[in-house]
Design a protein around this motif. Sequence first.
Motif, short mmCIF file in Angstrom:
data_model
loop_
_atom_site.label_atom_id
_atom_site.label_comp_id
_atom_site.label_asym_id
_atom_site.label_seq_id
_atom_site.Cartn_x
_atom_site.Cartn_y
_atom_site.Cartn_z
N VAL A 67 0.90 -1.13 -0.06
CA VAL A 67 -0.14 -0.02 0.07
C VAL A 67 0.95 1.25 -0.14
N ILE A 88 -9.78 -1.44 3.61
CA ILE A 88 -9.62 -1.09 2.31
C ILE A 88 -8.89 0.19 2.30
N TYR A 89 -7.65 0.04 1.40
CA TYR A 89 -6.81 1.12 1.48
C TYR A 89 -6.93 1.73 -0.10
N ASP A 90 -6.61 2.85 -0.41
CA ASP A 90 -6.24 3.46 -1.68
C ASP A 90 -4.95 3.31 -1.94
N ASP A 91 -4.77 3.16 -3.34
CA ASP A 91 -3.11 3.05 -3.92
C ASP A 91 -2.55 1.86 -3.57
N ILE A 100 -7.34 -5.20 -8.02
CA ILE A 100 -7.50 -3.91 -7.48
C ILE A 100 -8.95 -3.28 -7.99
N ASP A 103 -11.95 1.77 -8.16
CA ASP A 103 -11.54 3.04 -7.37
C ASP A 103 -10.19 3.13 -6.94
N ASN A 104 -9.40 2.03 -7.50
CA ASN A 104 -7.80 2.05 -7.11
C ASN A 104 -7.71 1.67 -5.58
N SER A 105 -8.33 0.88 -5.00
CA SER A 105 -8.23 0.52 -3.91
C SER A 105 -8.27 -1.29 -3.83
N LYS A 174 -13.40 1.11 5.07
CA LYS A 174 -12.95 1.76 4.03
C LYS A 174 -12.03 3.08 4.52
N LYS A 176 -9.93 6.21 3.44
CA LYS A 176 -9.57 7.08 2.22
C LYS A 176 -8.40 7.94 2.70
N ASN A 177 -7.41 8.10 1.64
CA ASN A 177 -6.54 8.80 1.93
C ASN A 177 -6.62 10.26 2.34
#
Length: 186
Positions: A67, A88-91, A100, A103-105, A174, A176-177
């Motif tokens: 991540v 659930i992580y972004d990027d 993946i 939404d790129n998570s 989830k 989000k960044n």
Amino acid sequence: MKEEIENALLVLKKGGLILYPTDTVWGIGCDATNPDAVDKVFQLKKRSDEKSLICLVSDFKMLNEYVENVPEVAYDILKYARKPTTIIYDDPIRVAENIIAADNSLAIRVTKDEFCKKLIQRFRRPLVSTSANISGEKTPQSYAEIDPLILEGVDYVVNLHHEKKSGKPSAIIKLKNDGSVKVIRK
């Protein structure tokens, strides 16, 4: 347990699928960095490839390898969680593109299960972990409830905990960044 880890490793390294007990329910697993193996999971489950999958990692160090930016709050959530918790992580990075989400998570759980932790540490890569059922069907609560199509469709069935009742699926949160937090499943 040592022999089961070795047997599962051989299959994972060849891009195969394993059926294995996790800290929640019986899971279908594969190398989360191998897109062909991930495709086999989608085919076996008859699952739309638009639905993403969960990955297991062995510890926080491995989490940080897959991540780009783990939000600080994730460590507190995982440290104090009373039950298995998937975040659930972004990027996500260095994993197969086909796990993946749009939404790129990516959903990742740091496992506490002894077998899973040791297997992942030896494998040195995250494992896909999706419930051992055909998409849309009920999640099996024990090994005995697993559909024969799943049993026949994997390359190796881990011979541990066949008599044990499964736990409940993990909580899913989830992060989000941008700092927002959303509970998907309690």
